[in-house]
Every structure is written in C-alpha cells, then in structure tokens.
Design a protein around this motif. Sequence first.
Motif, short mmCIF file in Angstrom:
data_model
loop_
_atom_site.label_atom_id
_atom_site.label_comp_id
_atom_site.label_asym_id
_atom_site.label_seq_id
_atom_site.Cartn_x
_atom_site.Cartn_y
_atom_site.Cartn_z
N MET A 33 -17.01 1.99 -12.52
CA MET A 33 -16.46 3.34 -12.34
C MET A 33 -17.59 4.35 -12.45
O MET A 33 -18.51 4.19 -13.26
CB MET A 33 -15.38 3.64 -13.39
CG MET A 33 -14.68 4.98 -13.20
SD MET A 33 -13.34 5.27 -14.40
CE MET A 33 -12.13 4.08 -13.81
N GLY A 34 -17.52 5.40 -11.64
CA GLY A 34 -18.53 6.45 -11.67
C GLY A 34 -18.36 7.35 -12.87
O GLY A 34 -17.31 7.35 -13.53
N PRO A 35 -19.37 8.17 -13.17
CA PRO A 35 -19.31 9.03 -14.35
C PRO A 35 -18.17 10.03 -14.33
O PRO A 35 -17.53 10.28 -15.36
CB PRO A 35 -20.67 9.74 -14.34
CG PRO A 35 -21.19 9.59 -12.96
CD PRO A 35 -20.65 8.31 -12.45
N PHE A 36 -17.87 10.63 -13.17
CA PHE A 36 -16.79 11.62 -13.12
C PHE A 36 -15.43 10.98 -13.36
O PHE A 36 -14.54 11.59 -13.95
CB PHE A 36 -16.80 12.33 -11.76
CG PHE A 36 -17.96 13.27 -11.59
CD1 PHE A 36 -18.83 13.55 -12.63
CD2 PHE A 36 -18.19 13.88 -10.36
CE1 PHE A 36 -19.91 14.41 -12.47
CE2 PHE A 36 -19.26 14.75 -10.19
CZ PHE A 36 -20.12 15.01 -11.25
N GLY A 37 -15.26 9.74 -12.88
CA GLY A 37 -14.01 9.03 -13.13
C GLY A 37 -13.79 8.77 -14.61
O GLY A 37 -12.70 8.94 -15.15
N ILE A 38 -14.86 8.34 -15.30
CA ILE A 38 -14.78 8.09 -16.74
C ILE A 38 -14.44 9.37 -17.48
O ILE A 38 -13.58 9.39 -18.37
CB ILE A 38 -16.10 7.51 -17.26
CG1 ILE A 38 -16.33 6.12 -16.68
CG2 ILE A 38 -16.12 7.45 -18.79
CD1 ILE A 38 -17.67 5.52 -17.03
N VAL A 39 -15.10 10.47 -17.12
CA VAL A 39 -14.84 11.75 -17.78
C VAL A 39 -13.39 12.17 -17.59
O VAL A 39 -12.73 12.63 -18.52
CB VAL A 39 -15.80 12.84 -17.22
CG1 VAL A 39 -15.37 14.22 -17.70
CG2 VAL A 39 -17.22 12.54 -17.66
N VAL A 207 -11.15 7.93 -10.22
CA VAL A 207 -10.08 7.26 -10.97
C VAL A 207 -9.21 6.45 -10.01
O VAL A 207 -8.84 5.30 -10.29
CB VAL A 207 -9.22 8.29 -11.74
CG1 VAL A 207 -8.01 7.62 -12.36
CG2 VAL A 207 -10.06 8.97 -12.81
N LEU A 208 -8.87 7.01 -8.87
CA LEU A 208 -7.96 6.34 -7.93
C LEU A 208 -8.64 5.22 -7.14
O LEU A 208 -7.98 4.26 -6.72
CB LEU A 208 -7.37 7.37 -6.95
CG LEU A 208 -6.47 8.44 -7.56
CD1 LEU A 208 -5.96 9.39 -6.47
CD2 LEU A 208 -5.29 7.81 -8.29
N SER A 209 -9.95 5.33 -6.93
CA SER A 209 -10.65 4.35 -6.09
C SER A 209 -11.17 3.15 -6.87
O SER A 209 -11.62 2.17 -6.26
CB SER A 209 -11.81 5.02 -5.36
OG SER A 209 -12.77 5.50 -6.29
N ALA A 210 -11.12 3.18 -8.18
CA ALA A 210 -11.65 2.06 -8.99
C ALA A 210 -10.83 0.80 -8.77
O ALA A 210 -9.60 0.85 -8.65
CB ALA A 210 -11.66 2.43 -10.46
N ASP A 211 -11.51 -0.35 -8.72
CA ASP A 211 -10.85 -1.65 -8.55
C ASP A 211 -10.52 -2.21 -9.92
O ASP A 211 -11.25 -3.05 -10.47
CB ASP A 211 -11.76 -2.60 -7.77
CG ASP A 211 -11.10 -3.93 -7.48
OD1 ASP A 211 -9.88 -4.06 -7.71
OD2 ASP A 211 -11.81 -4.85 -7.03
N TYR A 212 -9.40 -1.77 -10.49
CA TYR A 212 -9.06 -2.13 -11.87
C TYR A 212 -8.82 -3.63 -12.03
O TYR A 212 -9.02 -4.18 -13.11
CB TYR A 212 -7.82 -1.35 -12.32
CG TYR A 212 -8.06 0.15 -12.40
CD1 TYR A 212 -8.72 0.71 -13.48
CD2 TYR A 212 -7.62 0.99 -11.38
CE1 TYR A 212 -8.95 2.07 -13.55
CE2 TYR A 212 -7.83 2.36 -11.44
CZ TYR A 212 -8.51 2.89 -12.53
OH TYR A 212 -8.74 4.24 -12.60
N GLY A 213 -8.40 -4.28 -10.96
CA GLY A 213 -8.14 -5.72 -11.04
C GLY A 213 -9.40 -6.53 -11.29
O GLY A 213 -9.32 -7.67 -11.77
N SER A 214 -10.57 -5.97 -10.98
CA SER A 214 -11.83 -6.69 -11.17
C SER A 214 -12.46 -6.44 -12.54
O SER A 214 -13.50 -7.02 -12.85
CB SER A 214 -12.84 -6.27 -10.08
OG SER A 214 -13.23 -4.92 -10.25
#
Length: 313
Positions: A33-39, A207-214
């Motif tokens: 995940m990128g930094p902005f997604g984590i924030v 947040v929406l583009s992250a591949d949470y399944g991986s």
Amino acid sequence: MKNSLRVHAALLIVAVIYAANYSLSKDVMPHYMGPFGIVTLRILGAALFFALVSRLVAPQDRLTGRADNIRAILCGIIGIGGNQLLFFSGLNFTSPINASLLQTIAPIVVVIASAVLLGEKITLLRVLGIILGGIGAATVILSRQAGSIVYPNATLGNIFILLNATAFGVYLVLVTPLMRKYHPFTVLARIFLVGAVVAVPFGWRGVLSADYGSFPLYIWAEIVYMVVCLTILAYLLNNWALKYASPALLGVYIYLQPILAVLIAVALGKDHFTGARALQAALIFGGVFLVSRKPKEAAVAPDDAIPLEPVQD
C-alpha cells in the motif's frame, strides 16, 4: 503511581511506538500500500474511534468560541492531515534511521513556534542550538547516502520528514491550550475529523486499489499496529500528557525515539548505523539540548515551570 510517573510512563510508551514504526512501515510501503493509503486508513480509523468515545465519556463537552474552533481546525490540518501525509511520504523515500534523526528537530521547532505564537524569549544559547540542530539536519538531508541505490529519492524523503517535524512542533504549541481546557477525547475527535477531510482526497484511491487478498498475516498485523497503536494509542497518550506537562517535556522524549529506532532498525536488518550518522545525531541532539534550556530568570518563574499536575482553569 504518582502523576509525574504516569506522565513519564505515557511518554516512554509513545517513544517506543513511534520508534518501531520507522521499520515496520517499510514492510507495508510501497509494495502492499502507498503512503497516502496508509495515512487515510489511520486517520479514518482514529476519527471514528475518537468520535465514538468522546460521545461516551464527555457527551457534554464542546469546543466553544471562534478562537478555539479555529485553533482546532489548524491542529487538524497541520498536526493530523499534513503531518501524517508528510511523514509517510518521507519515510517511503528515505531510511528509518535518517527519518528518526530528522524527527528529533521537532523540539527546536517548538521553541521557534513558541517565540512566534506565544512571544517566548529566544536567548543566544537557543539561537546557537537552532544553528547547531540545523547543521545536523542539513548534513542528514545532503548526505551521500541520499543518492544510494537503496533510497534513490532519499533527499526528497528527508525534506518531507523535516517538514513533518516542523508541522509536529507547531502542532504541539497549538494544541496545548485546547488539551488544558477541554477533555482530550473532545479535542482529538475534532482534530481527527479535520485531518480526515484533509487526508481522504489524497488517499482514497490507494485504499480502494490495494490488493487486500495478497496481504500476509504480518502485513495485516502491522497495519493494525499503525491504526491502533501508532495513531489512536500514541495520540491519546501524547495529548493526555500535554494536560500535565509542557511541550518542552515531550521534546525531551524525542531524544529517545532515534535511539530506539536505530536499535530496532538494525536488529530487524532494515538499516545500518554509521560513524557519520553518529556525528549527525550528536549535532542534532546538541542543538536540541541547547534549545531546551530555559533562561535562568525564566527557570524560576512559576508560569514557565513544567507542571506535572492538572492545570486548573
């Protein structure tokens, strides 16, 4: 436990939480995940938590007056949204040890901001401390390691971290009056709401583009750590301590963060400590030490003392 011991215990826990984050965040960014997604995840989670808890523990407490509401908005923009966007962007580009060293500049910013916003006196000793700390920060930013293969954009990352430390120092000065006047949950609920408004436009795509399944289990654990410990617990303890101690006391504990960060980063194989970094740390620590010393005439003044008991309004 005496109140002073509780304050020191809270600040020590915060130092450990922040120190560990320098290395743990590198596992998540930028592959998962990128930094902005984590924030965005951090701030949204904390905003929901503090909004709920403030309704339960302090339902009648409200920020009143135009000045306090403007101050809270500034705290949310500078200390939550801007601060965290800058920090994770910088940490994504630079090394854990460089980031932790530059964060130590925050007490110097506290003194400068206190002089500008509160009219606090800046002595010759403090001017020397500001210069010394500035030289140390400059050597970190401009070091040859900034062009290394591992961190090719480290110079940009170092600048972001320096701006982050500046934002955090200004935030400490701005938020202290609010923490001493209102319940901490009331203040945190408001400033995290403002921070969410700032952060979401930058991070919602991440947040929406992250591949949470991986995501492996340890990545999930580190994300939970960043949301629960780094955001909710650290801000709660830090701001609770501000109710009993001045920003200067919090600044002292910033000394401990890079030491712990170095130990953790080296132990986990995320970074390495060199003689050049030791010199840079000495310059920054020396500058912070000089800046943190109060003038003799101010040291005995009751209004400048560091209170370890609640301030009575």
